[in-house]
Design a protein around this motif. Structure first.
Motif, PDB file in Angstrom:
ATOM      1  N   ASP A 113      -5.870  -3.803 -15.789  1.00  0.00           N
ATOM      2  CA  ASP A 113      -6.910  -3.041 -15.098  1.00  0.00           C
ATOM      3  C   ASP A 113      -6.863  -3.161 -13.580  1.00  0.00           C
ATOM      4  O   ASP A 113      -7.634  -2.492 -12.894  1.00  0.00           O
ATOM      5  CB  ASP A 113      -8.290  -3.497 -15.583  1.00  0.00           C
ATOM      6  N   ARG A 114      -5.985  -3.998 -13.061  1.00  0.00           N
ATOM      7  CA  ARG A 114      -5.955  -4.164 -11.613  1.00  0.00           C
ATOM      8  C   ARG A 114      -5.257  -2.978 -10.940  1.00  0.00           C
ATOM      9  O   ARG A 114      -4.515  -2.214 -11.571  1.00  0.00           O
ATOM     10  CB  ARG A 114      -5.253  -5.468 -11.228  1.00  0.00           C
ATOM     11  N   ALA A 115      -5.470  -2.856  -9.637  1.00  0.00           N
ATOM     12  CA  ALA A 115      -4.860  -1.786  -8.855  1.00  0.00           C
ATOM     13  C   ALA A 115      -3.361  -2.025  -8.668  1.00  0.00           C
ATOM     14  O   ALA A 115      -2.878  -3.152  -8.774  1.00  0.00           O
ATOM     15  CB  ALA A 115      -5.541  -1.693  -7.493  1.00  0.00           C
ATOM     16  N   PRO A 116      -2.591  -0.968  -8.387  1.00  0.00           N
ATOM     17  CA  PRO A 116      -1.152  -1.120  -8.103  1.00  0.00           C
ATOM     18  C   PRO A 116      -0.915  -2.076  -6.936  1.00  0.00           C
ATOM     19  O   PRO A 116      -1.721  -2.151  -6.006  1.00  0.00           O
ATOM     20  CB  PRO A 116      -0.714   0.305  -7.750  1.00  0.00           C
ATOM     21  N   LEU A 117       0.214  -2.773  -6.996  1.00  0.00           N
ATOM     22  CA  LEU A 117       0.519  -3.823  -6.020  1.00  0.00           C
ATOM     23  C   LEU A 117       1.952  -3.703  -5.537  1.00  0.00           C
ATOM     24  O   LEU A 117       2.887  -3.579  -6.346  1.00  0.00           O
ATOM     25  CB  LEU A 117       0.304  -5.193  -6.667  1.00  0.00           C
ATOM     26  N   LEU A 118       2.124  -3.750  -4.226  1.00  0.00           N
ATOM     27  CA  LEU A 118       3.449  -3.730  -3.610  1.00  0.00           C
ATOM     28  C   LEU A 118       3.678  -5.033  -2.862  1.00  0.00           C
ATOM     29  O   LEU A 118       2.892  -5.407  -1.989  1.00  0.00           O
ATOM     30  CB  LEU A 118       3.562  -2.563  -2.623  1.00  0.00           C
ATOM     31  N   PHE A 119       4.774  -5.730  -3.200  1.00  0.00           N
ATOM     32  CA  PHE A 119       5.209  -6.897  -2.435  1.00  0.00           C
ATOM     33  C   PHE A 119       6.183  -6.430  -1.356  1.00  0.00           C
ATOM     34  O   PHE A 119       7.103  -5.656  -1.626  1.00  0.00           O
ATOM     35  CB  PHE A 119       5.925  -7.903  -3.341  1.00  0.00           C
ATOM     36  N   VAL A 120       5.984  -6.926  -0.140  1.00  0.00           N
ATOM     37  CA  VAL A 120       6.884  -6.650   0.975  1.00  0.00           C
ATOM     38  C   VAL A 120       7.468  -7.971   1.449  1.00  0.00           C
ATOM     39  O   VAL A 120       6.732  -8.929   1.702  1.00  0.00           O
ATOM     40  CB  VAL A 120       6.148  -5.947   2.129  1.00  0.00           C
ATOM     41  N   SER A 121       8.781  -8.018   1.563  1.00  0.00           N
ATOM     42  CA  SER A 121       9.462  -9.265   1.907  1.00  0.00           C
ATOM     43  C   SER A 121      10.379  -9.053   3.106  1.00  0.00           C
ATOM     44  O   SER A 121      11.148  -8.093   3.144  1.00  0.00           O
ATOM     45  CB  SER A 121      10.284  -9.741   0.699  1.00  0.00           C
ATOM     46  N   GLY A 122      10.281  -9.963   4.085  1.00  0.00           N
ATOM     47  CA  GLY A 122      11.217  -9.961   5.199  1.00  0.00           C
ATOM     48  C   GLY A 122      12.418 -10.838   4.858  1.00  0.00           C
ATOM     49  O   GLY A 122      12.242 -11.994   4.458  1.00  0.00           O
ATOM     50  N   SER A 123      13.605 -10.318   5.026  1.00  0.00           N
ATOM     51  CA  SER A 123      14.801 -11.039   4.573  1.00  0.00           C
ATOM     52  C   SER A 123      15.006 -12.365   5.293  1.00  0.00           C
ATOM     53  O   SER A 123      15.629 -13.277   4.749  1.00  0.00           O
ATOM     54  CB  SER A 123      16.048 -10.167   4.749  1.00  0.00           C
TER      55      SER A 123
END
Length: 272
Positions: free
Chosen positions: A197-207
């Motif tokens: 039920d949670r909202a969509p999630l995007l992980f952003v990673s700096g190399s």
């Protein structure tokens, strides 16, 4: 209804000031932008450095409660973006039913993520070198800041950002995040990885992130087993302080576009 508000959640060793460029950028696009400080962090960087008592007093539940109350005052679900510890808090907020979509930038791990790269050990050593720091607010030297936050910046840029953004961090919360995987029961940074039920999630990673490197983001991402959208992107050449690194505008636009495309609709949870 398309979200019209963005909530920006800061991490440790900084304050909402660290979002200053993103606030202006998103406001110019017509969004209402809210960047709440942790409880007691309503004062400026200089005041927190002069008197860090409020830093030692803050807790994760108090931080989450404050941000939830901010969101409860909105007419519709906002987009929530968090950096570093703010990324972990974003995950918790989504798990609690808040947010139309979430973006976790160079996120601290939530409970259950056991990957501990050597660069993270070195970055957090100023706090974790002594259990006594669990009761202190622990700052970084310029050299420590540069390694953990701005290792891809020039020396001049790193120093300027250190002077503008840096404050001590709560040693107790950092120690608690380390011990969370070794204590019974749910700890402060627990989320339900199976929550459909949670909202969509995007992980952003700096190399090039030293303190929260890609291995942590990848592991955190893989922990999610729900049917809700959960994605990850890595940006080559970016350090931990990604929101202030040259080229941040393109990332800010890309993650906002992602959030708007995937945003869910629904009412803001009522005060419970």
């Amino acid at each position: 209804m398309t979200p019209d508000t963005i909530v920006l959640v800061h991490g440790f060793w900084v304050t909402p000031r660290s979002w200053e460029h993103w606030i202006t950028h998103y406001e110019q696009k017509g969004f209402r932008v809210i960047a709440p400080g942790y409880p007691g962090f309503e004062v400026e960087v200089e005041a927190l450095n002069a008197n860090p008592d409020v830093i030692t007093a803050v807790t994760v539940p108090a931080i989450i409660d404050k941000i939830e109350k901010v969101i409860q005052g909105l007419d519709q679900q906002p987009i929530i973006m968090g950096h570093s510890a703010g990324g972990a808090f974003t995950q918790i907020l989504l798990d609690h039913g808040y947010g139309a979509a979430g973006v976790a930038l160079n996120s601290a791990p939530t409970e259950g993520v056991r990957v501990v790269p050597l660069s993270q050990v070195k970055s957090t050593f100023p706090v974790l070198k002594s259990p006594a720091n669990r009761h202190k607010a622990v700052g970084l030297t310029l050299e420590e800041w540069t390694y953990a936050f701005t290792n891809t910046f020039t020396a001049e840029q790193s120093k300027a950002l250190y002077e503008r953004y840096h404050i001590p961090a709560n040693g107790g919360i950092l120690w608690g995040s380390v011990l969370a995987n070794f204590q019974p029961g749910h700890q402060d940074t627990w989320v339900d990885y199976h929550n459909d039920d949670r909202a969509p999630l995007l992980f952003v990673s700096g190399s090039e992130d030293h303190i929260m490197p890609p291995a942590i983001q990848q592991s955190n991402h893989k922990h999610y087993k729900s049917n809700t959208v959960t994605e990850i992107r890595e940006y080559p050449g970016y350090a931990h302080l990604l929101p202030a690194q040259s080229g941040w505008e393109a990332i800010a636009d890309e993650v906002l576009d992602w959030a708007l495309r995937h945003a869910r609709t629904g009412p803001v949870p009522t005060i419970g």
